[in-house]
Design a protein around this motif. Structure first.
Motif, mmCIF file in Angstrom:
data_model
loop_
_atom_site.group_PDB
_atom_site.id
_atom_site.type_symbol
_atom_site.label_atom_id
_atom_site.label_comp_id
_atom_site.label_asym_id
_atom_site.label_seq_id
_atom_site.Cartn_x
_atom_site.Cartn_y
_atom_site.Cartn_z
ATOM 1 N N ARG A 45 0.807 -1.217 0.000
ATOM 2 C CA ARG A 45 0.000 0.000 0.000
ATOM 3 C C ARG A 45 0.846 1.276 0.000
ATOM 4 O O ARG A 45 0.305 2.364 0.080
ATOM 5 N N ALA A 46 2.157 1.116 -0.069
ATOM 6 C CA ALA A 46 3.053 2.277 0.019
ATOM 7 C C ALA A 46 3.944 2.345 -1.219
ATOM 8 O O ALA A 46 4.049 1.383 -1.978
ATOM 9 N N ASP A 47 4.567 3.504 -1.424
ATOM 10 C CA ASP A 47 5.482 3.659 -2.550
ATOM 11 C C ASP A 47 6.696 2.752 -2.407
ATOM 12 O O ASP A 47 7.293 2.345 -3.407
ATOM 13 N N GLU A 48 7.085 2.461 -1.164
ATOM 14 C CA GLU A 48 8.158 1.528 -0.887
ATOM 15 C C GLU A 48 7.865 0.885 0.468
ATOM 16 O O GLU A 48 7.062 1.413 1.250
ATOM 17 N N PRO A 49 8.483 -0.250 0.779
ATOM 18 C CA PRO A 49 8.240 -0.857 2.091
ATOM 19 C C PRO A 49 8.555 0.115 3.222
ATOM 20 O O PRO A 49 9.620 0.749 3.218
ATOM 21 N N PRO A 50 7.648 0.286 4.179
ATOM 22 C CA PRO A 50 7.917 1.206 5.286
ATOM 23 C C PRO A 50 9.208 0.906 6.036
ATOM 24 O O PRO A 50 9.821 1.819 6.587
ATOM 25 N N LEU A 51 9.644 -0.358 6.040
ATOM 26 C CA LEU A 51 10.915 -0.700 6.690
ATOM 27 C C LEU A 51 12.067 0.084 6.085
ATOM 28 O O LEU A 51 12.967 0.531 6.802
ATOM 29 N N TRP A 52 12.061 0.260 4.760
ATOM 30 C CA TRP A 52 13.144 0.995 4.107
ATOM 31 C C TRP A 52 13.141 2.455 4.559
ATOM 32 O O TRP A 52 14.199 3.032 4.821
ATOM 33 N N THR A 53 11.940 3.028 4.639
ATOM 34 C CA THR A 53 11.813 4.418 5.075
ATOM 35 C C THR A 53 12.290 4.561 6.515
ATOM 36 O O THR A 53 13.001 5.518 6.863
ATOM 37 N N LEU A 54 11.912 3.611 7.356
ATOM 38 C CA LEU A 54 12.358 3.603 8.749
ATOM 39 C C LEU A 54 13.875 3.535 8.833
ATOM 40 O O LEU A 54 14.503 4.281 9.602
ATOM 41 N N PRO A 62 7.977 4.929 16.403
ATOM 42 C CA PRO A 62 6.568 4.806 16.810
ATOM 43 C C PRO A 62 5.602 4.764 15.628
ATOM 44 O O PRO A 62 4.627 4.014 15.650
ATOM 45 N N ASP A 63 5.869 5.573 14.599
ATOM 46 C CA ASP A 63 4.994 5.561 13.421
ATOM 47 C C ASP A 63 5.072 4.216 12.706
ATOM 48 O O ASP A 63 4.055 3.671 12.243
ATOM 49 N N PHE A 64 6.270 3.680 12.584
ATOM 50 C CA PHE A 64 6.452 2.379 11.940
ATOM 51 C C PHE A 64 5.718 1.290 12.727
ATOM 52 O O PHE A 64 5.008 0.458 12.146
ATOM 53 N N LEU A 82 1.822 -3.523 20.092
ATOM 54 C CA LEU A 82 3.258 -3.774 19.973
ATOM 55 C C LEU A 82 4.073 -2.844 20.871
ATOM 56 O O LEU A 82 5.234 -2.567 20.593
ATOM 57 N N ASP A 83 3.484 -2.392 21.934
ATOM 58 C CA ASP A 83 4.203 -1.523 22.868
ATOM 59 C C ASP A 83 5.450 -2.249 23.396
ATOM 60 O O ASP A 83 5.373 -3.390 23.856
ATOM 61 N N GLY A 84 6.606 -1.584 23.309
ATOM 62 C CA GLY A 84 7.852 -2.174 23.780
ATOM 63 C C GLY A 84 8.461 -3.183 22.838
ATOM 64 O O GLY A 84 9.407 -3.896 23.212
ATOM 65 N N ALA A 114 35.081 -1.986 10.625
ATOM 66 C CA ALA A 114 33.974 -1.025 10.618
ATOM 67 C C ALA A 114 32.664 -1.787 10.545
ATOM 68 O O ALA A 114 32.618 -2.937 10.091
ATOM 69 N N ILE A 115 31.609 -1.156 10.999
ATOM 70 C CA ILE A 115 30.257 -1.702 10.862
ATOM 71 C C ILE A 115 29.451 -0.798 9.940
ATOM 72 O O ILE A 115 29.485 0.432 10.065
ATOM 73 N N LEU A 116 28.730 -1.433 9.020
ATOM 74 C CA LEU A 116 27.775 -0.741 8.161
ATOM 75 C C LEU A 116 26.440 -1.464 8.329
ATOM 76 O O LEU A 116 26.285 -2.613 7.911
ATOM 77 N N THR A 117 25.499 -0.809 8.979
ATOM 78 C CA THR A 117 24.254 -1.466 9.362
ATOM 79 C C THR A 117 23.023 -0.704 8.899
ATOM 80 O O THR A 117 22.980 0.524 8.968
ATOM 81 N N ASN A 118 22.042 -1.451 8.400
ATOM 82 C CA ASN A 118 20.695 -0.909 8.254
ATOM 83 C C ASN A 118 20.022 -1.060 9.603
ATOM 84 O O ASN A 118 19.823 -2.190 10.071
ATOM 85 N N ASN A 119 19.657 0.055 10.213
ATOM 86 C CA ASN A 119 19.165 -0.031 11.579
ATOM 87 C C ASN A 119 18.124 1.051 11.833
ATOM 88 O O ASN A 119 17.763 1.807 10.921
ATOM 89 N N VAL A 120 17.673 1.123 13.058
ATOM 90 C CA VAL A 120 16.603 2.041 13.451
ATOM 91 C C VAL A 120 17.186 3.073 14.405
ATOM 92 O O VAL A 120 17.805 2.714 15.407
ATOM 93 N N ARG A 121 16.973 4.324 14.065
ATOM 94 C CA ARG A 121 17.573 5.413 14.848
ATOM 95 C C ARG A 121 17.283 5.278 16.347
ATOM 96 O O ARG A 121 18.176 5.394 17.183
ATOM 97 N N GLU A 122 16.025 4.993 16.673
ATOM 98 C CA GLU A 122 15.631 4.951 18.084
ATOM 99 C C GLU A 122 16.188 3.734 18.821
ATOM 100 O O GLU A 122 16.164 3.682 20.043
ATOM 101 N N TRP A 123 16.684 2.730 18.093
ATOM 102 C CA TRP A 123 17.233 1.536 18.730
ATOM 103 C C TRP A 123 18.753 1.619 18.913
ATOM 104 O O TRP A 123 19.367 0.691 19.448
ATOM 105 N N HIS A 124 19.356 2.719 18.483
ATOM 106 C CA HIS A 124 20.811 2.843 18.457
ATOM 107 C C HIS A 124 21.471 2.555 19.805
ATOM 108 O O HIS A 124 22.383 1.728 19.910
ATOM 109 N N ASP A 125 21.023 3.236 20.848
ATOM 110 C CA ASP A 125 21.653 3.050 22.165
ATOM 111 C C ASP A 125 21.436 1.636 22.688
ATOM 112 O O ASP A 125 22.329 1.058 23.323
ATOM 113 N N ALA A 126 20.273 1.060 22.408
ATOM 114 C CA ALA A 126 19.948 -0.264 22.940
ATOM 115 C C ALA A 126 20.841 -1.346 22.363
ATOM 116 O O ALA A 126 21.357 -2.196 23.098
#
Length: 209
Positions: A45-54, A62-64, A82-84, A114-126
């Motif tokens: 339903r999106a122009d691209e998978p929301p995971l890529w945008t995330l 939270p939006d994802f 999906l809280d938490g 070096a590390i090159l990761t596809n990741n989530v900004r809010e999960w960085h510290d965790a």
């Protein structure tokens, strides 16, 4: 001459991501198969998978999560909370100790890491707290969530090479997603598709023989 190894994080430095997802989904009582169906549904339903945008940092976590929860609710025919979810997933990650030991041995020989990761900004510290050896071993971490680009887009590889100050042919690249390895090879890096730890160690040993 190979001077650096650029490694993916999830599924390479950690044990397989699917194992972490399965543990997290067992805890919350949602079949892992339902997640795959929900991801496909919202992507259709999106122009691209929301995971890529995330992963580019162009959508908040939270939006994802709200989008995926909605998709799961449709798939399962019941409300889904999906809280938490992110914290639960990060807690399920486990380090790939044999590969980390090999990376330590390479670093002792003067190989840069070096590390090159596809990741989530809010999960960085965790995820960095979960596997603190990352900050001890790797001189550079390039996280898609802060860069506005993700693998396999060429820009994120070029950014990594620029920050290392190395040409592509001086770097090996290890990733468990084949399309990401293909993109690295197209730029001139020595790509290694992670399928199992012993296979990657053997391929790295051959490069540095």
């Amino acid at each position: 001459m190979i001077k650096a190894v650029v490694s993916d994080f999830g599924g390479v430095v950690t044990l397989p991501l699917m194992d972490a997802f399965k543990r997290a989904h067992t805890e919350i009582g949602i079949p892992i198969e339902a997640l795959a169906k929900a991801m496909a549904l919202v992507a259709s339903r999106a122009d691209e998978p929301p995971l890529w945008t995330l992963e580019r940092g162009q959508m908040s976590e939270p939006d994802f999560i709200a989008v995926i929860a909605g998709g799961l609710s449709e798939v399962l025919g019941r409300p889904v909370d999906l809280d938490g979810y992110g914290a639960r997933l990060m807690a399920s990650l486990e380090p790939n100790e044999p590969l980390l030991d090999h990376y330590r041995a390479l670093r002792a020989r003067g190989v840069r890491l070096a590390i090159l990761t596809n990741n989530v900004r809010e999960w960085h510290d965790a995820w960095r707290r979960k596997i603190p050896v990352v900050d001890e071993l790797f001189e550079l971490i390039v996280d898609s969530g802060f860069e506005g680009t993700r693998k396999p887009e060429p820009q994120i590889y070029e950014l990594t090479l620029s920050r290392l100050g190395l040409n592509a042919d001086a770097c090996a690249f290890v990733d468990d997603v084949e399309v990401n390895v293909t993109a690295a090879r197209q730029l001139g890096m020595h790509g290694i598709h992670f399928r199992e730890t012993s296979q990657v160690i053997a391929e790295l040993d051959a490069l540095f023989a």
